[in-house]
Design a protein around this motif. Structure first.
Motif, PDB file in Angstrom:
ATOM      1  N   LYS A 289       0.956  -1.178   0.020  1.00 15.58           N
ATOM      2  CA  LYS A 289      -0.020  -0.004  -0.012  1.00 15.58           C
ATOM      3  C   LYS A 289       0.738   1.266  -0.049  1.00 15.58           C
ATOM      4  CE  LYS A 289      -3.999  -1.786   2.263  1.00 15.58           C
ATOM      5  NZ  LYS A 289      -4.595  -2.153   3.513  1.00 15.58           N
ATOM      6  N   SER A 290       1.853   1.142   0.865  1.00 16.06           N
ATOM      7  CA  SER A 290       2.773   2.294   0.944  1.00 16.06           C
ATOM      8  C   SER A 290       3.600   2.541  -0.493  1.00 16.06           C
ATOM      9  CB  SER A 290       3.850   2.026   2.057  1.00 16.06           C
ATOM     10  OG  SER A 290       4.964   0.883   1.913  1.00 16.06           O
ATOM     11  N   LEU A 291       3.912   1.429  -1.156  1.00 11.01           N
ATOM     12  CA  LEU A 291       4.585   1.647  -2.211  1.00 11.01           C
ATOM     13  C   LEU A 291       3.395   2.047  -3.463  1.00 11.01           C
ATOM     14  CD1 LEU A 291       6.676  -1.645  -2.643  1.00 11.01           C
ATOM     15  CD2 LEU A 291       7.735   0.748  -2.274  1.00 11.01           C
ATOM     16  N   GLN A 292       2.192   1.597  -3.327  1.00 10.55           N
ATOM     17  CA  GLN A 292       1.297   2.180  -4.359  1.00 10.55           C
ATOM     18  C   GLN A 292       1.273   3.703  -4.128  1.00 10.55           C
ATOM     19  OE1 GLN A 292      -2.303  -0.126  -3.687  1.00 10.55           O
ATOM     20  NE2 GLN A 292      -1.268  -2.051  -5.039  1.00 10.55           N
ATOM     21  N   GLU A 293       1.121   3.910  -2.936  1.00  7.66           N
ATOM     22  CA  GLU A 293       0.961   5.458  -2.604  1.00  7.66           C
ATOM     23  C   GLU A 293       2.025   6.218  -3.150  1.00  7.66           C
ATOM     24  OE1 GLU A 293       0.405   5.740   1.689  1.00  7.66           O
ATOM     25  OE2 GLU A 293      -1.582   5.059   1.741  1.00  7.66           O
ATOM     26  N   LYS A 294       3.200   5.649  -2.851  1.00  8.54           N
ATOM     27  CA  LYS A 294       4.503   6.375  -3.167  1.00  8.54           C
ATOM     28  C   LYS A 294       4.345   6.620  -5.042  1.00  8.54           C
ATOM     29  CE  LYS A 294       7.876   5.118   0.334  1.00  8.54           C
ATOM     30  NZ  LYS A 294       9.079   4.625   0.709  1.00  8.54           N
ATOM     31  N   LEU A 295       4.047   5.140  -5.531  1.00  2.19           N
ATOM     32  CA  LEU A 295       3.825   5.318  -7.165  1.00  2.19           C
ATOM     33  C   LEU A 295       2.910   6.430  -7.432  1.00  2.19           C
ATOM     34  CD1 LEU A 295       4.668   3.685  -9.597  1.00  2.19           C
ATOM     35  CD2 LEU A 295       2.811   2.086  -9.075  1.00  2.19           C
ATOM     36  N   VAL A 296       1.657   6.371  -6.638  1.00  2.00           N
ATOM     37  CA  VAL A 296       0.677   7.502  -7.278  1.00  2.00           C
ATOM     38  C   VAL A 296       1.573   8.961  -7.239  1.00  2.00           C
ATOM     39  CG1 VAL A 296      -1.415   8.511  -6.499  1.00  2.00           C
ATOM     40  CG2 VAL A 296      -1.263   5.952  -6.772  1.00  2.00           C
ATOM     41  N   GLN A 297       2.197   8.958  -5.779  1.00  2.00           N
ATOM     42  CA  GLN A 297       2.871  10.300  -5.752  1.00  2.00           C
ATOM     43  C   GLN A 297       3.950  10.529  -6.887  1.00  2.00           C
ATOM     44  OE1 GLN A 297       4.731  10.539  -1.967  1.00  2.00           O
ATOM     45  NE2 GLN A 297       2.470  10.440  -0.631  1.00  2.00           N
ATOM     46  N   THR A 298       4.791   9.477  -7.034  1.00  3.03           N
ATOM     47  CA  THR A 298       5.690   9.886  -8.216  1.00  3.03           C
ATOM     48  C   THR A 298       5.035  10.102  -9.722  1.00  3.03           C
ATOM     49  OG1 THR A 298       5.793   7.398  -8.580  1.00  3.03           O
ATOM     50  CG2 THR A 298       7.402   8.422  -7.184  1.00  3.03           C
ATOM     51  N   GLU A 299       3.833   9.192  -9.904  1.00  4.05           N
ATOM     52  CA  GLU A 299       3.193   9.523 -11.080  1.00  4.05           C
ATOM     53  C   GLU A 299       2.697  11.140 -11.070  1.00  4.05           C
ATOM     54  OE1 GLU A 299       0.406   6.614 -11.438  1.00  4.05           O
ATOM     55  OE2 GLU A 299       1.737   4.943 -12.291  1.00  4.05           O
ATOM     56  N   ASP A 300       2.146  11.439 -10.005  1.00  2.00           N
ATOM     57  CA  ASP A 300       1.617  12.874 -10.025  1.00  2.00           C
ATOM     58  C   ASP A 300       2.890  13.950 -10.353  1.00  2.00           C
ATOM     59  OD1 ASP A 300      -0.888  12.040  -9.429  1.00  2.00           O
ATOM     60  OD2 ASP A 300      -0.732  12.026  -7.326  1.00  2.00           O
ATOM     61  N   GLU A 301       3.887  13.510  -9.538  1.00  2.00           N
ATOM     62  CA  GLU A 301       5.091  14.367  -9.804  1.00  2.00           C
ATOM     63  C   GLU A 301       5.569  14.110 -11.231  1.00  2.00           C
ATOM     64  OE1 GLU A 301       8.143  12.961  -7.259  1.00  2.00           O
ATOM     65  OE2 GLU A 301       7.081  14.090  -5.267  1.00  2.00           O
ATOM     66  N   LEU A 302       5.613  13.060 -11.822  1.00  2.00           N
ATOM     67  CA  LEU A 302       6.036  13.044 -13.174  1.00  2.00           C
ATOM     68  C   LEU A 302       4.900  13.771 -14.125  1.00  2.00           C
ATOM     69  CD1 LEU A 302       6.960   9.171 -13.770  1.00  2.00           C
ATOM     70  CD2 LEU A 302       8.228  10.842 -14.168  1.00  2.00           C
ATOM     71  N   ARG A 303       3.739  13.868 -13.769  1.00  2.00           N
ATOM     72  CA  ARG A 303       2.727  14.626 -14.647  1.00  2.00           C
ATOM     73  C   ARG A 303       3.039  16.077 -14.630  1.00  2.00           C
ATOM     74  NH1 ARG A 303      -1.064  11.161 -11.879  1.00  2.00           N
ATOM     75  NH2 ARG A 303      -1.653   9.420 -13.115  1.00  2.00           N
ATOM     76  N   SER A 304       3.410  16.383 -13.215  1.00  2.00           N
ATOM     77  CA  SER A 304       3.612  17.830 -13.172  1.00  2.00           C
ATOM     78  C   SER A 304       4.965  18.351 -13.610  1.00  2.00           C
ATOM     79  CB  SER A 304       3.687  18.042 -11.650  1.00  2.00           C
ATOM     80  OG  SER A 304       5.035  17.478 -10.908  1.00  2.00           O
ATOM     81  N   LEU A 305       6.078  17.147 -13.625  1.00  2.00           N
ATOM     82  CA  LEU A 305       7.246  17.791 -14.203  1.00  2.00           C
ATOM     83  C   LEU A 305       7.175  17.398 -15.853  1.00  2.00           C
ATOM     84  CD1 LEU A 305       9.703  15.571 -12.030  1.00  2.00           C
ATOM     85  CD2 LEU A 305       9.563  17.907 -12.185  1.00  2.00           C
ATOM     86  N   SER A 306       6.365  16.684 -16.352  1.00  2.00           N
ATOM     87  CA  SER A 306       6.080  16.876 -17.654  1.00  2.00           C
ATOM     88  C   SER A 306       5.494  18.074 -18.266  1.00  2.00           C
ATOM     89  CB  SER A 306       5.268  15.562 -18.116  1.00  2.00           C
ATOM     90  OG  SER A 306       4.100  15.422 -17.582  1.00  2.00           O
ATOM     91  N   ALA A 307       4.513  18.499 -17.125  1.00  2.00           N
ATOM     92  CA  ALA A 307       3.848  19.814 -17.830  1.00  2.00           C
ATOM     93  C   ALA A 307       4.658  20.983 -17.709  1.00  2.00           C
ATOM     94  CB  ALA A 307       2.582  19.994 -16.947  1.00  2.00           C
ATOM     95  N   GLU A 308       5.685  20.752 -16.715  1.00  2.00           N
ATOM     96  CA  GLU A 308       6.740  21.884 -16.474  1.00  2.00           C
ATOM     97  C   GLU A 308       7.659  21.726 -17.785  1.00  2.00           C
ATOM     98  OE1 GLU A 308       8.771  21.730 -12.676  1.00  2.00           O
ATOM     99  OE2 GLU A 308       6.865  22.317 -11.539  1.00  2.00           O
ATOM    100  N   PHE A 309       8.061  20.491 -18.012  1.00  2.00           N
ATOM    101  CA  PHE A 309       8.928  20.430 -19.291  1.00  2.00           C
ATOM    102  C   PHE A 309       8.458  20.641 -20.668  1.00  2.00           C
ATOM    103  CE2 PHE A 309      10.688  17.598 -22.663  1.00  2.00           C
ATOM    104  CZ  PHE A 309      11.975  17.939 -22.484  1.00  2.00           C
ATOM    105  N   GLN A 310       6.972  20.545 -20.925  1.00  2.00           N
ATOM    106  CA  GLN A 310       6.407  21.005 -22.108  1.00  2.00           C
ATOM    107  C   GLN A 310       6.376  22.575 -22.106  1.00  2.00           C
ATOM    108  OE1 GLN A 310       5.055  19.507 -24.695  1.00  2.00           O
ATOM    109  NE2 GLN A 310       5.579  17.391 -23.738  1.00  2.00           N
ATOM    110  N   GLN A 311       6.259  23.295 -20.813  1.00  2.00           N
ATOM    111  CA  GLN A 311       6.260  24.616 -20.788  1.00  2.00           C
ATOM    112  C   GLN A 311       7.575  25.205 -21.034  1.00  2.00           C
ATOM    113  OE1 GLN A 311       4.911  25.700 -16.760  1.00  2.00           O
ATOM    114  NE2 GLN A 311       2.821  25.165 -17.183  1.00  2.00           N
ATOM    115  N   LEU A 312       8.689  24.336 -20.651  1.00  2.00           N
ATOM    116  CA  LEU A 312      10.039  24.893 -20.736  1.00  2.00           C
ATOM    117  C   LEU A 312      10.313  24.796 -22.228  1.00  2.00           C
ATOM    118  CD1 LEU A 312      11.857  23.405 -17.670  1.00  2.00           C
ATOM    119  CD2 LEU A 312      11.696  25.898 -18.176  1.00  2.00           C
TER     120      LEU A 312
END
Length: 553
Positions: A289-312
């Motif tokens: 469960k903790s790994l799934q939570e971390k996975l969800v958090q990392t996926e959210d961070e990847l989404r935010s980073l991809s969005a920032e990457f697109q902006q950059l």
């Protein structure tokens, strides 16, 4: 008038005398439910009555004291002479009305007429009250009154006779029941006496047979002693065998108890392993469960980073276009500069503009380089996050595989535990069956030993009789040596009997001890077995009549 069959009027005359009371006889059928507020009215037919209020007079419809609903009963009511109409040619009839105001039955028509002066009068001879007995008196009475009084007397006699008949029938039934009871009692006594007589006869025959058998047994006393000794030896051998079997069974029971204790210990170990596996399973689930939570958090961070990457990227594209534009302007300016140099007389404003443009170009190149560094750092960070996500997925897959293996091992352990439990139960049941058979065999042996003891006692009695007979014979013949030999033999026989009794007592004590030990072992094996384990019909009380039956009470 659909209820006319519920009540029927009987013995209704064609005419009545108004100077005497009138009796109304009727029968209540089982279809009618009688109530205390049912009434019978006297209605004039010539007027053609249309309402129940048109009655001349009425009385309450009575029923006998022992009346039961659903039965047919004959009833009678009296209309008093003071309430009857005068003599006339008008026709009347009796009408039965129930508690609901519904007409249940109507009688045939009749009239009230005065008696004729000569034809309807009767002279009676009788002694006057208060005068002497010798003085006679002629009494003139209407024939109807005379007939009415005689009818009343006949009815009274009839009721008395019916009561006497009922009492006689009851007494007859009681006498019949008493007679039957007495007959059964005497039959029972006769059978008992016959049984006792037959039993006494059988006992007499048995005693005679016993006497003859005893006489025969006295002759074969010595041979019976030998057979008795052989039987006792056989019994002792059988008791030794049974003791050996009992000891073997005890050893088997101990081995089974040890096996049961080992199985219980194995079951406890399996339970502890299952508990540990369950705890590991819970920890693995928590980690997953903790790994799934971390996975969800990392996926959210990847989404935010991809969005920032697109902006950059979009900002870099804009900067590239700006740099291209600047380069174009620089080329044009350089061309102008060359032209200015050629001309050698360019103004100072163009020089300052050129310097500003060059500074802008340098600054834009620096910004482009910083953006490229940020882009490379972002790409490295994204690669690192993707690697962590991949490792987390691999760990989740490994944990699921471990969980599946633990579940499989748990199921296998449960299956083996169930099989071992079933085998242990079967072995315990077989052991209980063997113990029961051994108990039955021991009971048979004890019964045989008791029978042999009784036989030995009978033999002892017979030997005492023979001793007495031989003593008497010795006194008669006055032989000295023969009684001495007989006494020696008898003393030896007594000693042998005492030894046999002592050995039998010892065997009984040993059997009792074995029986107690088997009971205790049976209780221990029972502990190893699995636990399976509801109208009195109240008639309305008679109330006194009201002034009119048409108004509710």
């Amino acid at each position: 008038m659909d209820k006319t069959s519920k009540v029927e009027f009987r013995n209704v005359g064609q005419s009545y005398f108004p100077q005497s009371r009138v009796e109304c006889h009727y029968t209540i059928s089982p279809k009618h439910s009688w109530a205390s507020n049912d009434w019978i009215g006297l209605f004039k037919v010539a007027v053609g009555w249309t309402s129940l209020r048109d009655y001349h007079t009425f009385v309450w419809a009575l029923a006998p004291s022992g009346y039961q609903e659903g039965t047919s009963v004959n009833c009678c009511v009296n209309f008093q002479a003071s309430y009857l109409p005068g003599p006339s040619e008008d026709a009347f009839q009796f009408v039965y009305v129930d508690r609901k105001g519904a007409v249940c039955a109507g009688s045939s028509q009749f009239t009230f007429c005065a008696p004729k002066p000569l034809e309807e009068l009767v002279t009676l001879e009788g002694g006057a009250h208060g005068e002497e007995e010798g003085a006679d008196l002629l009494v003139v009475v209407p024939r109807a009154e005379l007939l009415q009084s005689r009818l009343e007397e006949c009815l009274r006699e009839r009721s008395d006779l019916l009561q006497a008949k009922d009492a006689a029938e009851k007494a007859k039934g009681k006498e019949r029941a008493l007679r039957e009871r007495a007959k059964e009692h005497w039959d029972k006594l006769r059978r008992e006496l016959e049984d006792t007589v037959s039993e006494l006869k059988e006992k007499l025959l048995q005693n005679q047979e016993k006497i003859s058998a005893m006489e025969k047994e006295q002759q074969g006393a010595l041979s019976s002693q030998m057979t008795m000794r052989a039987e006792i030896d056989n019994l002792l051998a059988e008791s030794q065998k049974s003791q050996q079997q009992i000891s073997d069974l005890e050893d088997n029971i101990k081995a089974l108890t040890l096996r049961g204790a080992e199985r219980e210990a194995e079951l406890e170990r399996m339970r502890e392993r299952i508990k540990k596996m369950a705890a590991l399973k819970r920890e693995d689930e928590e980690d997953r469960k903790s790994l799934q939570e971390k996975l969800v958090q990392t996926e959210d961070e990847l989404r935010s980073l991809s969005a920032e990457f697109q902006q950059l990227r979009s900002s870099l594209a804009q900067r590239d276009t700006q740099a291209l534009q600047l380069r174009d302007t620089i080329t044009t300016l350089t061309n102008k500069l060359h032209a200015a140099q050629r001309r050698e007389l360019e103004s100072e404003a163009s020089l300052t503009e050129l310097q500003g443009l060059q500074e802008r170009l340098v600054s834009s190149e620096r910004v482009v380089e910083s953006l490229k560094g940020e882009m490379s750092a972002m790409a490295a960070k994204r690669d690192k996050i993707q690697a962590e996500v991949h490792q987390a997925r691999l760990q989740v897959a490994q944990l699921t595989l471990q969980l599946a293996d633990t579940n499989l091992a748990l199921r296998e352990g449960r299956a083996t535990w169930a099989q071992e439990r079933e085998t242990l139960q079967q072995s315990v049941q077989l052991l209980a069956f063997d113990v029961q058979t051994e108990r039955d065999r021991l009971e048979k042996l004890t019964t045989e030993i008791q029978r042999k003891e009784e036989w030995l006692q009978e033999e002892k009695m017979e030997r005492e009789k023979t001793e007495r007979l031989r003593a008497e014979c010795g006194r008669v013949t006055r032989v000295r040596l023969y009684p001495a030999l007989v006494q020696v033999q008898l003393s030896e026989a007594r000693r042998e009997l005492q030894e046999l009794k002592a050995s039998l007592r010892v065997a009984q004590k040993e059997k009792e001890q074995l029986y107690l030990e088997k009971q205790s072992s049976g209780e221990e094996t029972a502990l190893l077995l699995p636990d399976h384990t509801e109208t009195i019909q109240r008639y309305p009380q008679h109330k006194p009549p009201l002034r009119s039956p048409l108004f509710p009470r």
